[in-house]
Design an enzyme around this catalytic site. Sequence first.
Site, PDB file in Angstrom:
ATOM      1  N   HIS A 183      68.603  -6.471  -9.550  1.00  0.00           N
ATOM      2  CA  HIS A 183      67.267  -7.083  -9.614  1.00  0.00           C
ATOM      3  C   HIS A 183      66.161  -6.026  -9.571  1.00  0.00           C
ATOM      4  CE1 HIS A 183      68.651 -11.308  -9.047  1.00  0.00           C
ATOM      5  NE2 HIS A 183      69.641 -10.705  -8.420  1.00  0.00           N
TER       6      HIS A 183
ATOM      7  N   ASN B 112      68.160 -17.882  -7.929  1.00  0.00           N
ATOM      8  CA  ASN B 112      68.239 -17.472  -9.329  1.00  0.00           C
ATOM      9  C   ASN B 112      67.811 -18.612 -10.233  1.00  0.00           C
ATOM     10  OD1 ASN B 112      69.179 -14.880  -8.905  1.00  0.00           O
ATOM     11  ND2 ASN B 112      71.334 -15.394  -9.196  1.00  0.00           N
TER      12      ASN B 112
ATOM     13  N   TYR C 281      71.078  -7.870   2.530  1.00  0.00           N
ATOM     14  CA  TYR C 281      69.687  -7.643   2.113  1.00  0.00           C
ATOM     15  C   TYR C 281      68.934  -6.743   3.082  1.00  0.00           C
ATOM     16  CZ  TYR C 281      70.399 -10.941  -1.660  1.00  0.00           C
ATOM     17  OH  TYR C 281      70.863 -11.539  -2.800  1.00  0.00           O
TER      18      TYR C 281
HETATM   19 FE1  HDE Z   1      71.446 -10.752  -4.333  1.00  0.00          FE
HETATM   20  N1  HDE Z   1      70.961  -8.876  -3.733  1.00  0.00           N
HETATM   21  N2  HDE Z   1      73.309 -10.499  -3.634  1.00  0.00           N
HETATM   22  N3  HDE Z   1      71.986 -12.587  -5.049  1.00  0.00           N
HETATM   23  N4  HDE Z   1      69.612 -11.053  -5.037  1.00  0.00           N
HETATM   24  C1  HDE Z   1      69.772  -8.291  -3.887  1.00  0.00           C
HETATM   25  O1  HDE Z   1      68.666  -7.118  -2.208  1.00  0.00           O
HETATM   26  C2  HDE Z   1      73.706  -9.513  -2.821  1.00  0.00           C
HETATM   27  C3  HDE Z   1      73.209 -13.169  -4.931  1.00  0.00           C
HETATM   28  C4  HDE Z   1      69.089 -12.197  -5.559  1.00  0.00           C
HETATM   29  O2  HDE Z   1      63.164  -9.940  -5.931  1.00  0.00           O
HETATM   30  C5  HDE Z   1      69.676  -6.977  -3.176  1.00  0.00           C
HETATM   31  O3  HDE Z   1      66.545  -6.471  -1.840  1.00  0.00           O
HETATM   32  C6  HDE Z   1      75.057  -9.731  -2.378  1.00  0.00           C
HETATM   33  C7  HDE Z   1      73.148 -14.555  -5.244  1.00  0.00           C
HETATM   34  C8  HDE Z   1      67.717 -12.003  -5.932  1.00  0.00           C
HETATM   35  O4  HDE Z   1      63.615  -8.469  -4.350  1.00  0.00           O
HETATM   36  C9  HDE Z   1      71.036  -6.849  -2.485  1.00  0.00           C
HETATM   37  C10 HDE Z   1      75.458 -10.887  -3.006  1.00  0.00           C
HETATM   38  C11 HDE Z   1      71.844 -14.787  -5.572  1.00  0.00           C
HETATM   39  C12 HDE Z   1      67.433 -10.679  -5.606  1.00  0.00           C
HETATM   40  C13 HDE Z   1      71.723  -8.121  -2.909  1.00  0.00           C
HETATM   41  C14 HDE Z   1      74.357 -11.364  -3.782  1.00  0.00           C
HETATM   42  C15 HDE Z   1      71.132 -13.551  -5.451  1.00  0.00           C
HETATM   43  C16 HDE Z   1      68.626 -10.117  -5.044  1.00  0.00           C
HETATM   44  C17 HDE Z   1      69.235  -5.821  -4.010  1.00  0.00           C
HETATM   45  C18 HDE Z   1      76.811 -11.565  -2.924  1.00  0.00           C
HETATM   46  C19 HDE Z   1      71.208 -16.092  -6.009  1.00  0.00           C
HETATM   47  C20 HDE Z   1      66.138  -9.951  -5.832  1.00  0.00           C
HETATM   48  C21 HDE Z   1      67.830  -5.491  -3.551  1.00  0.00           C
HETATM   49  C22 HDE Z   1      77.232 -11.850  -1.602  1.00  0.00           C
HETATM   50  C23 HDE Z   1      71.224 -17.112  -4.971  1.00  0.00           C
HETATM   51  C24 HDE Z   1      65.171 -10.162  -4.721  1.00  0.00           C
HETATM   52  C25 HDE Z   1      67.569  -6.388  -2.467  1.00  0.00           C
HETATM   53  C26 HDE Z   1      63.880  -9.457  -5.025  1.00  0.00           C
HETATM   54  C27 HDE Z   1      68.722  -8.809  -4.556  1.00  0.00           C
HETATM   55  C28 HDE Z   1      72.939  -8.434  -2.461  1.00  0.00           C
HETATM   56  C29 HDE Z   1      74.449 -12.519  -4.587  1.00  0.00           C
HETATM   57  C30 HDE Z   1      69.742 -13.462  -5.753  1.00  0.00           C
HETATM   58  C31 HDE Z   1      71.841  -5.619  -2.802  1.00  0.00           C
HETATM   59  C32 HDE Z   1      75.846  -8.847  -1.451  1.00  0.00           C
HETATM   60  C33 HDE Z   1      74.286 -15.569  -5.174  1.00  0.00           C
HETATM   61  C34 HDE Z   1      66.783 -13.028  -6.558  1.00  0.00           C
HETATM   62  O5  HDE Z   1      70.890  -6.825  -1.090  1.00  0.00           O
END
Ligand code: HDE
Length: 712
Positions: A91, A164, A378
Amino acid sequence: MKKQTPEPGKSEMAGTDTVDRGNTNAKLDSLEQFRTDATGQALRTNQGVKVSDNQNTLKAGPRGPSLLEDFIMREKITHFDHERIPERIVHARGTAAHGYFQAYESHAALTKAGFLQDPSQQTPVFVRFSTVQGPRGSGDTVRDVRGFAVKFYTEEGNFDMVGNNMPVFFIQDAIKFPDFVHAVKPEPHNEIPTGGSAHDTFWDFVSLVPESAHMVLWTMSDRAIPKSLRTMEGFGIHTFRLINAEGQGVFVKFHWKPKQGVCSLVWDEAQKLAGKDTDFHRRDLWESIEMGDYPEWELGVQIIPEEDEHKFEFDLLDPTKIVPEELVPVTPLGKMVLNRNPDNYFAETEQVAFCPGHIVPGIDFSNDPLLQGRLFSYTDTQISRLGGPNFHELPINRAIMPIHNGQRDAQHRVSIDKGRASYEPNSIDGGWPKETPAGPKDGGFETYPERVEAHKVRERSESFGDHFSQASLFFRSMSKPEQEHIIAAYSFELGKVEREYIRARQVNEILANIDLELAKRVAENLGLPAPTAATVKTKPQTLPESPALSQMNLLSGDIKTRKVAILVANGVDSKAIDALKAVLKAEGAHAKVLGPTSAPVKTADGKSLPVDASAEGLPSVAFDAVWVPGGEASVKALSGDGVALHFLLEAYKHLKAIGVSSDAKSLIDGLKLDLDAGLIVGDDDAARQAFVAAIAQHRVWAREPKAKAVPA
Ligand code: HDE
């Protein structure tokens, strides 16, 4: 540690130093105190010294060596050298806006969350939209999932809904996330591709992991190439819990529904836009807000009583499943309006730190194993991205009430905490800050007391085992054009996969289990043998299809904020322009006059008409529709202008509404374009209304087979 009994005479309960309701408006914008404006201000060093020369380094003579003592130059360059911070691991490319959320009515029966109680209260929000795969500088319109992350600055603390634009996810367990991300990201040896999943490692992984089938289907659908960030739905994906003041809990799924309708680009348009306007989506959001076209979404929930937890054909804790809206309708809770652009991209959009673990009393998690892993990830990632554990003190991340706890020190501490006791219990500082007992209102956070009795195991629940039924429901629920787009997307992406065994595995072991016809068509396009049967038995589904999944059913029905190009040259009939502009304005759409160059053109009645841009500078992909007004000389000039002709051909190919005045019909004839419901010829109001109706349909789908013959 056991709770300590307060000292005699020190039994005050904390929790009342939250936001003063009467003063909410003053508190609403907690960022205001941090915004700075340089207008009328002297240029100074970071130490406050006024700078007299910002052009020249201090040197030993005008042609001599630079002097180390030049603290002004050193400070400036040093700061510059450290301007970059790590971008988000996923992202990374995002854009954001401020706004507010307002409940339609009190939802006290559902939740005690304060921001859902009072319909007169506006809660400030900051929303960041993003792509997932590409780096910060990648294109906006690539085929990808879009992040839809909302930070609610509520009076009880920050609530982040980090969702999402698709309601399911690729994997079921957080431990697989690094594998998935490594597979989809640019490949490690050459860092290709940027902003795309059409490569071997992605398809290798997803063809080996059938739980991804449903989500990959969504990403091969039009949902992965949204027309605008304003025309996307948003989803919380995981099941959450809402808890009311009586302590009763229900399961919920969060939905954002855009007032602007839901619609997408067509693939050729998306690919061209990625080059012609890398910033297409962020520009669109920015400009809409600047023009006062504030995008709006309705927040809703699907409510599932606890006793119904096991009544579905899928597991509510499985993030690869939806709860079809036909089974559980979405109950509207309130609206969100985005009405202010950030002042500074870095300070706000880049530094904002979301976390699904940021919740407030009245909301709680479920045991979805993907969500549980996210709760850790996060905060952890912000520590390296934002350089330490004090990122909550950055203005954009600050909650709107004063924060007091025993945490102290660490890099970039901003607060100057008074008092001696950064521990609890203490008697030196009167015991402050103190806990607030949980309560029906303004209480401390209390976890929903779910009963858990289990063995510690590393196991996937059997109830997570059906990977294809909902994927096939999604495919069945698509309209014919949407199905064709999905077939084309799989064919395009798998066509870029070098290893044939990966292509074959995806077709035979995944697609054939979703829909045999889909698999056969993709196999044909790849030159693979057609699969004859599914390899996995799917459960019979009670729901034949879910109309709520097709974007064809989700249009807004109007043309508000749509962009229309008017192609002109010298000699144009200005009355035709005025008449069209008046109709578009009344409908809330925006018209831009495009000339052969950026210079004004002469109208048929000899006046000078300023143009908004040249047709080359703002190509057809930047618009929803195009109109060519009459005026003999203008039409003649356009008929010999390759840019204008390409503009029309491309708009036709992308299934957009095209309108021409009668004397401009020769242009259409010259290009051998057949009239259809979206290609309108005429000079009267009926023609203009037909044009408006065609734009409201978003695309002329019936034209699609013919449009294929038009050169790209
Ligand atoms: Fe994320 N995800 N994600 N994700 N995600 C990040 O956090 C992660 C997942 C989503 O505009 C990271 O700050 C894991 C689902 C958005 O700043 C990180 C898993 C969904 C954004 C991270 C998921 C998301 C992130 C990278 C599986 C939809 C952007 C930078 C367990 C519900 C937020 C950050 C923004 C961002 C980890 C799965 C949505 C690495 C470990 C499911 C919208 O922490």
